[in-house]
Design an enzyme around this catalytic site. Structure first.
Site, PDB file in Angstrom:
ATOM      1  N   HIS A   1      65.942  96.214  58.789  1.00  0.00           N
ATOM      2  CA  HIS A   1      65.678  96.784  57.465  1.00  0.00           C
ATOM      3  C   HIS A   1      66.715  97.849  57.083  1.00  0.00           C
TER       4      HIS A   1
ATOM      5  N   THR B   1      72.114  77.261  49.212  1.00  0.00           N
ATOM      6  CA  THR B   1      72.233  77.590  47.780  1.00  0.00           C
ATOM      7  C   THR B   1      73.278  78.679  47.539  1.00  0.00           C
TER       8      THR B   1
ATOM      9  N   TYR C   1      56.335  98.721  54.497  1.00  0.00           N
ATOM     10  CA  TYR C   1      57.030  98.423  55.755  1.00  0.00           C
ATOM     11  C   TYR C   1      57.479  99.720  56.446  1.00  0.00           C
TER      12      TYR C   1
ATOM     13  N   THR D   1      74.867  91.447  44.520  1.00  0.00           N
ATOM     14  CA  THR D   1      73.916  92.496  44.892  1.00  0.00           C
ATOM     15  C   THR D   1      74.601  93.660  45.601  1.00  0.00           C
ATOM     16  N   ASP D   2      73.950  94.820  45.551  1.00  0.00           N
ATOM     17  CA  ASP D   2      74.454  95.978  46.302  1.00  0.00           C
ATOM     18  C   ASP D   2      74.245  95.799  47.812  1.00  0.00           C
ATOM     19  N   GLU D   3      73.393  94.822  48.191  1.00  0.00           N
ATOM     20  CA  GLU D   3      73.082  94.666  49.623  1.00  0.00           C
ATOM     21  C   GLU D   3      74.293  94.224  50.443  1.00  0.00           C
TER      22      GLU D   3
ATOM     23  N   ARG E   1      60.346  95.454  58.466  1.00  0.00           N
ATOM     24  CA  ARG E   1      61.219  94.284  58.293  1.00  0.00           C
ATOM     25  C   ARG E   1      62.325  94.364  59.352  1.00  0.00           C
ATOM     26  N   PRO E   2      62.616  93.286  60.091  1.00  0.00           N
ATOM     27  CA  PRO E   2      63.704  93.342  61.075  1.00  0.00           C
ATOM     28  C   PRO E   2      65.040  93.665  60.395  1.00  0.00           C
TER      29      PRO E   2
ATOM     30  N   LYS F   1      75.174  86.228  50.283  1.00  0.00           N
ATOM     31  CA  LYS F   1      75.702  86.730  49.013  1.00  0.00           C
ATOM     32  C   LYS F   1      77.128  87.255  49.205  1.00  0.00           C
TER      33      LYS F   1
ATOM     34  N   ARG G   1      65.840 102.718  47.862  1.00  0.00           N
ATOM     35  CA  ARG G   1      66.478 101.731  46.995  1.00  0.00           C
ATOM     36  C   ARG G   1      66.783 102.400  45.666  1.00  0.00           C
TER      37      ARG G   1
ATOM     38  N   ASN H   1      68.397  97.196  42.933  1.00  0.00           N
ATOM     39  CA  ASN H   1      67.083  96.543  42.778  1.00  0.00           C
ATOM     40  C   ASN H   1      66.610  96.536  41.331  1.00  0.00           C
TER      41      ASN H   1
ATOM     42  N   TYR I   1      70.259  86.972  53.903  1.00  0.00           N
ATOM     43  CA  TYR I   1      70.419  86.975  52.439  1.00  0.00           C
ATOM     44  C   TYR I   1      71.717  87.670  52.033  1.00  0.00           C
TER      45      TYR I   1
HETATM   46  P1  NAD Z   1      64.871  84.754  41.652  1.00  0.00           P
HETATM   47  O1  NAD Z   1      64.599  84.341  43.057  1.00  0.00           O
HETATM   48  O2  NAD Z   1      63.780  85.352  40.841  1.00  0.00           O
HETATM   49  O3  NAD Z   1      65.404  83.483  40.823  1.00  0.00           O
HETATM   50  C1  NAD Z   1      66.372  82.616  41.335  1.00  0.00           C
HETATM   51  C2  NAD Z   1      66.409  81.377  40.441  1.00  0.00           C
HETATM   52  O4  NAD Z   1      67.415  80.512  40.967  1.00  0.00           O
HETATM   53  C3  NAD Z   1      65.102  80.594  40.401  1.00  0.00           C
HETATM   54  O5  NAD Z   1      64.789  80.241  39.077  1.00  0.00           O
HETATM   55  C4  NAD Z   1      65.403  79.374  41.229  1.00  0.00           C
HETATM   56  O6  NAD Z   1      64.659  78.213  40.832  1.00  0.00           O
HETATM   57  C5  NAD Z   1      66.899  79.189  41.010  1.00  0.00           C
HETATM   58  N1  NAD Z   1      67.542  78.460  42.106  1.00  0.00           N
HETATM   59  C6  NAD Z   1      67.404  78.691  43.441  1.00  0.00           C
HETATM   60  N2  NAD Z   1      68.141  77.795  44.122  1.00  0.00           N
HETATM   61  C7  NAD Z   1      68.767  77.027  43.205  1.00  0.00           C
HETATM   62  C8  NAD Z   1      69.685  75.935  43.294  1.00  0.00           C
HETATM   63  N3  NAD Z   1      70.097  75.455  44.481  1.00  0.00           N
HETATM   64  N4  NAD Z   1      70.143  75.383  42.159  1.00  0.00           N
HETATM   65  C9  NAD Z   1      69.725  75.845  40.940  1.00  0.00           C
HETATM   66  N5  NAD Z   1      68.843  76.832  40.803  1.00  0.00           N
HETATM   67  C10 NAD Z   1      68.382  77.437  41.918  1.00  0.00           C
HETATM   68  O7  NAD Z   1      66.128  85.693  41.739  1.00  0.00           O
HETATM   69  P2  NAD Z   1      66.472  86.990  40.870  1.00  0.00           P
HETATM   70  O8  NAD Z   1      65.796  88.154  41.468  1.00  0.00           O
HETATM   71  O9  NAD Z   1      66.287  86.686  39.450  1.00  0.00           O
HETATM   72  O10 NAD Z   1      68.027  87.131  41.184  1.00  0.00           O
HETATM   73  C11 NAD Z   1      68.995  86.459  40.391  1.00  0.00           C
HETATM   74  C12 NAD Z   1      70.380  86.753  40.934  1.00  0.00           C
HETATM   75  O11 NAD Z   1      70.617  88.147  40.883  1.00  0.00           O
HETATM   76  C13 NAD Z   1      70.570  86.349  42.388  1.00  0.00           C
HETATM   77  O12 NAD Z   1      71.874  85.850  42.528  1.00  0.00           O
HETATM   78  C14 NAD Z   1      70.406  87.638  43.163  1.00  0.00           C
HETATM   79  O13 NAD Z   1      71.156  87.606  44.356  1.00  0.00           O
HETATM   80  C15 NAD Z   1      70.980  88.632  42.179  1.00  0.00           C
HETATM   81  N6  NAD Z   1      70.439  90.008  42.266  1.00  0.00           N
HETATM   82  C16 NAD Z   1      69.086  90.213  42.249  1.00  0.00           C
HETATM   83  C17 NAD Z   1      68.598  91.528  42.277  1.00  0.00           C
HETATM   84  C18 NAD Z   1      67.129  91.821  42.224  1.00  0.00           C
HETATM   85  O14 NAD Z   1      66.743  92.994  42.359  1.00  0.00           O
HETATM   86  N7  NAD Z   1      66.249  90.850  42.029  1.00  0.00           N
HETATM   87  C19 NAD Z   1      69.495  92.596  42.324  1.00  0.00           C
HETATM   88  C20 NAD Z   1      70.865  92.343  42.362  1.00  0.00           C
HETATM   89  C21 NAD Z   1      71.333  91.040  42.313  1.00  0.00           C
HETATM   90  O1  DAU Z   2      69.270  95.648  46.268  1.00  0.00           O
HETATM   91  C1  DAU Z   2      69.240  94.497  45.493  1.00  0.00           C
HETATM   92  C2  DAU Z   2      68.293  93.500  46.113  1.00  0.00           C
HETATM   93  O2  DAU Z   2      66.979  93.969  45.837  1.00  0.00           O
HETATM   94  C3  DAU Z   2      68.469  92.067  45.613  1.00  0.00           C
HETATM   95  O3  DAU Z   2      69.743  91.612  45.972  1.00  0.00           O
HETATM   96  C4  DAU Z   2      67.393  91.156  46.200  1.00  0.00           C
HETATM   97  O4  DAU Z   2      67.512  89.856  45.649  1.00  0.00           O
HETATM   98  C5  DAU Z   2      66.040  91.740  45.852  1.00  0.00           C
HETATM   99  O5  DAU Z   2      65.022  90.945  46.442  1.00  0.00           O
HETATM  100  C6  DAU Z   2      65.929  93.180  46.338  1.00  0.00           C
HETATM  101  O6  DAU Z   2      65.925  93.225  47.782  1.00  0.00           O
HETATM  102  P1  DAU Z   2      64.968  94.244  48.582  1.00  0.00           P
HETATM  103  O7  DAU Z   2      64.785  93.728  49.951  1.00  0.00           O
HETATM  104  O8  DAU Z   2      65.435  95.639  48.408  1.00  0.00           O
HETATM  105  O9  DAU Z   2      63.634  94.061  47.678  1.00  0.00           O
HETATM  106  P2  DAU Z   2      62.099  93.960  48.081  1.00  0.00           P
HETATM  107  O10 DAU Z   2      61.322  94.081  46.818  1.00  0.00           O
HETATM  108  O11 DAU Z   2      61.813  92.796  48.962  1.00  0.00           O
HETATM  109  O12 DAU Z   2      61.865  95.264  48.935  1.00  0.00           O
HETATM  110  C7  DAU Z   2      62.137  96.561  48.412  1.00  0.00           C
HETATM  111  C8  DAU Z   2      61.863  97.564  49.502  1.00  0.00           C
HETATM  112  O13 DAU Z   2      60.445  97.597  49.735  1.00  0.00           O
HETATM  113  C9  DAU Z   2      62.478  97.199  50.840  1.00  0.00           C
HETATM  114  O14 DAU Z   2      62.886  98.404  51.498  1.00  0.00           O
HETATM  115  C10 DAU Z   2      61.345  96.541  51.624  1.00  0.00           C
HETATM  116  C11 DAU Z   2      60.124  97.246  51.089  1.00  0.00           C
HETATM  117  N1  DAU Z   2      58.891  96.441  51.023  1.00  0.00           N
HETATM  118  C12 DAU Z   2      58.948  95.229  50.417  1.00  0.00           C
HETATM  119  C13 DAU Z   2      57.820  94.454  50.323  1.00  0.00           C
HETATM  120  C14 DAU Z   2      57.873  93.099  49.670  1.00  0.00           C
HETATM  121  C15 DAU Z   2      57.702  96.947  51.518  1.00  0.00           C
HETATM  122  O15 DAU Z   2      57.643  98.071  52.054  1.00  0.00           O
HETATM  123  N2  DAU Z   2      56.580  96.182  51.410  1.00  0.00           N
HETATM  124  C16 DAU Z   2      56.584  94.944  50.840  1.00  0.00           C
HETATM  125  O16 DAU Z   2      55.528  94.278  50.798  1.00  0.00           O
END
Ligand code: NAD
Ligand code: DAU
Length: 354
Positions: A295, A101, A218, A135-137, A292-293, A165, A225, A190, A161
């Site tokens: 991390h 994707t 974790y 993403t900032d990642e 998380r591996p 990206k 973040r 985030n 991931y």
């Molecule tokens: P999410 O996982 O909540 O939603 C992703 C959506 O994309 C879902 O609705 C899913 O059905 C759709 N999708 C997945 N694969 C697809 C495909 N092949 N074709 C069409 N649709 C598809 O993700 P999110 O947290 O809303 O993140 C949205 C975007 O923002 C992503 O690109 C992510 O990398 C980026 N982003 C997220 C964060 C965050 O903190 N969540 C931060 C920075 C950037």
């Molecule tokens: O930085 C932007 C990113 O933020 C986005 O690009 C990603 O799509 C989004 O998922 C998010 O990634 P993180 O890995 O930072 O988010 P997550 O919520 O999974 O985890 C946040 C932090 O918390 C991370 O250091 C791992 C930790 N964690 C997460 C979970 C789910 C825990 O300690 N326990 C948990 O159960």
């Protein structure tokens, strides 16, 4: 009616973006392209179900034929590309979907957009935009005293991931330099807020706290973040789409660096106030689990370019945003149950808890 094409608009940020966009009565229509994976949920879109400006298409961004049809039918003036596999833990568990994707899907969308864009003439061609949401990642992990990451920092992704990206960001950049496709990229920290799937830190902690389960932190809980309320991300995307400089990347961040433990404590304290337990504190449920591996230790974003060039600043502080978020989850428990009970929905949640 003029349209924009949004991918991933049934996900967390995409869904919020669609609601946020259509809240403006004079906004263009949206063609919402989403495959509806476990992370996509049309219930996010209930409020715009009967809005004639919203067209939903259950489509995979890897499906070129369907994308071509959508471009031909709706002639969008812009693409806002949010569709992705987004959860780091899932990418460790099974990276294949992330490659498909995030890389192949972004490539396919770029090709479809380019094929459509070259057919446009004069004004429509000049006005077209492809906004890629990243993403900032991609910048990798910072040390405790490193300055915040600016747009010119080198890429150093560490998870499947973030690597996928990063690859998509590079493709978007290449389509600007090679073909002149009018692209913009944002790299955001985030997000948190309503409709966040309860496998990510904040919604998972709220859901587990309320159901009396352990709160799995974790490692040592000291990973940092930067947190941004999702509506602030949506307003940044609108600004970049409207006025961003072509080919540029813009960091989006909340200036809210927190350790994970600080976030979990803040959530427990809010829940203690808003939904007190019969005895004790939600903090009693905190459980340190295997890390998380790979991390990443710290992410921190320097969002000054966006403020300097486009005047964008987040409206919410961490405190106001977190309060709104906790209140939303307390008021919307049925949404949480629905999201987690769907097929595959909670398959890898808590994968390090054992
Ligand atoms: P999410 O996982 O909540 O939603 C992703 C959506 O994309 C879902 O609705 C899913 O059905 C759709 N999708 C997945 N694969 C697809 C495909 N092949 N074709 C069409 N649709 C598809 O993700 P999110 O947290 O809303 O993140 C949205 C975007 O923002 C992503 O690109 C992510 O990398 C980026 N982003 C997220 C964060 C965050 O903190 N969540 C931060 C920075 C950037
Ligand atoms: O930085 C932007 C990113 O933020 C986005 O690009 C990603 O799509 C989004 O998922 C998010 O990634 P993180 O890995 O930072 O988010 P997550 O919520 O999974 O985890 C946040 C932090 O918390 C991370 O250091 C791992 C930790 N964690 C997460 C979970 C789910 C825990 O300690 N326990 C948990 O159960």
């Amino acid at each position: 009616m003029s349209h924009i094409l949004v991918t991933g608009g049934a996900g967390f940020i995409g869904g919020n973006f669609v609601l946020n966009w259509l809240a403006n009565p004079s906004a263009d229509g949206i063609v919402n392209v989403d495959k509806l994976t476990y992370a996509g949920n049309r219930k996010i879109l209930d409020a715009v179900e009967h809005d004639l400006r919203h067209v939903f298409s259950q489509t995979d961004i890897c499906d070129r034929t369907s994308l071509d049809c959508l471009f031909a039918q709706y002639k969008p003036r812009a693409v806002v590309h949010l569709a992705a596999e987004s959860h780091v833990d899932r990418s460790i568990h099974g990276p294949g979907e992330f490659i498909q994707t995030n890389i192949v899907g972004t490539f396919t969308l770029l090709e479809a957009a380019r094929a459509y864009w070259v057919t446009l003439d004069g004004e429509a061609k000049a006005a077209f935009r492809f906004l890629h949401v990243s993403t900032d990642e991609v910048f990798g992990s910072l040390g405790p005293t490193d300055p915040q990451t600016s747009e010119t920092a080198p890429y150093a992704p560490n998870s499947p991931y973030s690597a996928s990206k990063a690859a998509s960001d590079h493709l978007v950049r290449a389509y600007f330099h090679t073909y002149g496709l009018p692209v913009l990229t944002t790299n955001c920290s985030n997000n948190y807020g309503p409709y966040h799937f309860p496998e990510k830190l904040i919604p998972l902690m709220i859901a587990n706290a309320l159901s009396g389960k352990p709160l799995p932190v974790y490692g040592d809980g000291q990973n940092v973040r930067d947190w941004l309320y999702v509506d602030d991300h949506c307003s940044a995307l609108r600004e970049v789409l409207a006025r961003g400089r072509l080919g540029e990347t813009y960091n989006v961040g909340g200036w809210n660096e927190k350790t994970n433990l600080e976030v979990v404590y803040a959530l427990c304290d809010l829940l203690d106030q808003l939904r007190p337990k019969a005895a004790g504190s939600y903090r009693d449920q905190i459980a340190f689990v295997k890390d998380r591996p790979g991390h990443d230790r710290r992410y921190a974003i320097d969002a000054r370019k966006l403020e300097r060039e486009l005047g964008w600043k987040p409206a919410e502080t961490f405190e106001t945003g977190l309060l709104k978020t906790v209140q939303w989850y307390l008021d919307n428990q049925t949404w949480v149950l629905d999201a987690t009970s769907r097929q595959f929905g909670n398959q890898v949640v808590n994968q390090y808890a054992a």
